[in-house]
Write a protein that holds these residues in place. Structure first.
Motif, PDB file in Angstrom:
ATOM      1  N   GLU A 191      40.165  37.514  36.102  1.00 18.62           N
ATOM      2  CA  GLU A 191      40.480  37.377  34.896  1.00 18.62           C
ATOM      3  C   GLU A 191      41.862  38.656  34.608  1.00 18.62           C
ATOM      4  N   HIS A 192      42.537  39.107  33.500  1.00 22.71           N
ATOM      5  CA  HIS A 192      43.469  39.441  33.572  1.00 22.71           C
ATOM      6  C   HIS A 192      43.381  40.815  33.921  1.00 22.71           C
ATOM      7  N   SER A 193      41.965  41.251  33.420  1.00 20.28           N
ATOM      8  CA  SER A 193      41.855  42.425  33.658  1.00 20.28           C
ATOM      9  C   SER A 193      41.853  43.068  35.190  1.00 20.28           C
ATOM     10  N   LYS A 194      41.699  42.220  35.792  1.00 17.89           N
ATOM     11  CA  LYS A 194      41.226  42.797  37.187  1.00 17.89           C
ATOM     12  C   LYS A 194      43.098  42.969  38.029  1.00 17.89           C
ATOM     13  N   GLY A 195      43.738  42.489  37.302  1.00 16.17           N
ATOM     14  CA  GLY A 195      44.781  42.834  37.371  1.00 16.17           C
ATOM     15  C   GLY A 195      45.554  42.036  39.024  1.00 16.17           C
ATOM     16  N   PRO A 197      47.346  39.612  40.062  1.00 19.05           N
ATOM     17  CA  PRO A 197      48.258  39.219  40.492  1.00 19.05           C
ATOM     18  C   PRO A 197      49.388  40.893  41.350  1.00 19.05           C
ATOM     19  N   TYR A 198      49.189  41.824  41.063  1.00 20.04           N
ATOM     20  CA  TYR A 198      49.940  42.811  41.285  1.00 20.04           C
ATOM     21  C   TYR A 198      48.916  43.078  43.065  1.00 20.04           C
ATOM     22  N   GLU A 223      42.034  33.328  35.331  1.00 17.75           N
ATOM     23  CA  GLU A 223      43.479  33.425  35.804  1.00 17.75           C
ATOM     24  C   GLU A 223      43.754  32.373  36.934  1.00 17.75           C
ATOM     25  N   ARG A 226      46.858  30.259  36.953  1.00 14.10           N
ATOM     26  CA  ARG A 226      47.810  31.444  37.100  1.00 14.10           C
ATOM     27  C   ARG A 226      48.370  32.012  38.010  1.00 14.10           C
ATOM     28  N   LEU A 227      46.740  31.818  38.960  1.00 13.12           N
ATOM     29  CA  LEU A 227      46.973  32.966  40.340  1.00 13.12           C
ATOM     30  C   LEU A 227      47.823  31.928  41.534  1.00 13.12           C
ATOM     31  N   SER A 263      41.959  46.866  39.343  1.00  8.76           N
ATOM     32  CA  SER A 263      41.268  46.301  38.510  1.00  8.76           C
ATOM     33  C   SER A 263      43.000  47.130  37.151  1.00  8.76           C
ATOM     34  N   SER A 306      48.649  48.873  37.695  1.00 11.22           N
ATOM     35  CA  SER A 306      49.694  48.163  37.973  1.00 11.22           C
ATOM     36  C   SER A 306      51.165  47.842  38.719  1.00 11.22           C
TER      37      SER A 306
END
Length: 370
Positions: A191-195, A197-198, A223, A226-227, A263, A306
């Motif tokens: 999910e987005h909140s799990k960060g 992409p970083y 996600e 997208r990932l 996250s 982030s």
């Protein structure tokens, strides 16, 4: 189900790849040891392994997550539950609150709600205070969020950390051993909140710095597409493995040498605790309840959210100092043994059940006397 034990109903959302689902399963599996017979009510239990299902009392109520059909689903669930003669209802997460409270009102049961996460800026949870005896928060930071976002009295909110199973020492594998390509991984809902992409951007930096490493992402969620696309864009396809459609993460965690929790927000971090129980050193963002568990340089390494550059630096710190990584992993495991064992979580929860039931008896006796 042992009919001689008082029956407790666990109202859960559909089982998913997330810590709150694991929480429900651990609670249900261990409650009989502490004097309660649990029944799980859920819209979808498909992800629960067959071997686990065979040991639990589970009722699938497919309409439970359809608000417009709540009167029907409530009536059906109450009918199925009534034969078990329950004494208490425990709602497992805030997503199940509307349905759970409706069932509790129909059956006249005292109710407990567990909260695992936070509220969005505009979100407010409509808790029927008169119908809830206790709220369990999985961390102090979640408790603070509840007091800020609801009218529920602070003294009625109990902090009970999510617990995890702790494997025996003989099941442990030493991390970062010579002759084996290191594996750095993460696990949980995608999910987005799990960060995440970083995490992938940090992986690219670690490889560009010349380190021979494999990366693992275990989980599924909105996600994932997208990932996978970002993995291709970063030219990481040959180095990143995705493992999807899991409810338990034990096997992927065993394959990892280092666990990352990138996250952007986090209630506690149950999967991180599972990694720590296996002696894996963790790198985690300083968000939510994580700071109470991951003490930088002792029980793990911390990073700002982030920040893929800092995440990569900390990955390299552990890769280049295996002895330090093992020491951190051992210290983290002992922390879990002492404070986050699933048996402790279930014992504390059962004690809250007992307190709520005692208050119920006292209230009924008081009403009868008047």
């Amino acid at each position: 189900m042992d009919q001689q034990l008082p029956s407790v109903i666990l109202i859960s959302p559909a089982f998913q790849v997330r810590g709150s689902s694991s929480y429900t399963l651990r609670l249900a599996e261990a409650l009989p040891q502490f004097g309660f017979a649990p029944t799980i009510i859920t819209p979808d239990s498909e992800l629960i392994p067959e071997a686990t299902r065979a040991t639990l009392d589970i009722i699938d109520c497919n309409l439970a997550d359809m608000p417009l059909l709540q009167p029907i689903s409530t009536r059906l669930a109450a009918h199925d539950i009534a034969s078990r003669k329950p004494v208490l209802l425990h709602i497992q997460s805030r997503d199940a609150v509307p349905f759970g409270l409706a069932v509790a009102r129909r059956l006249g049961l005292p109710t407990i709600v567990t909260m695992h996460d936070y509220f969005t800026t505009r979100e407010r949870l409509a808790l029927d205070i008169a119908g809830v005896s206790r709220v369990i928060a999985v961390s102090d930071s979640v408790r603070a969020g509840i007091t800020e976002s609801t009218a529920f009295p602070a003294e009625m909110i109990e902090v009970v950390h999510s617990g995890v199973r702790v494997p025996d020492e003989d099941q442990m594998r030493e991390v970062l051993t010579a002759g084996r390509i290191p594996v750095i991984g993460t696990a949980g809902p995608l999910e987005h909140s799990k960060g995440l992409p970083y995490f992938l951007q940090a992986a690219r930096r670690v490889l560009d710095a010349g380190h021979d490493v494999e990366f693992l992402i275990a989980g599924s969620g909105p996600e994932e597409h997208r990932l996978r696309r970002l993995t291709r864009e970063l030219k990481l396809t040959s180095r990143v493995t995705f493992i999807s459609s899991l409810l338990e993460f034990t096997e992927p965690l065993k394959a990892m040498d280092i666990f990352c929790l990138p996250s952007l927000e986090q209630g506690l971090g149950t999967v991180m605790l599972e990694a720590m129980a296996l002696g894996r050193p963790v790198i985690a963002t300083q968000v939510g309840g994580v700071g109470a568990i991951v003490i930088d340089g002792k029980t793990g390494l911390t990073i700002p959210p982030s920040n893929s550059d800092r995440m990569a630096e900390r990955m390299i710190e552990l890769l280049t100092d295996p002895n330090r990584a093992r020491s951190i992993g051992h210290t983290a495991r002992q922390l879990v043994v002492d404070h986050f064992h699933s048996a402790k979580m279930v014992q504390t929860t059962s004690e809250i059940y007992g307190a709520v039931l005692a208050e119920r008896v006292e209230s009924l006796q008081s009403q009868a006397a008047t």
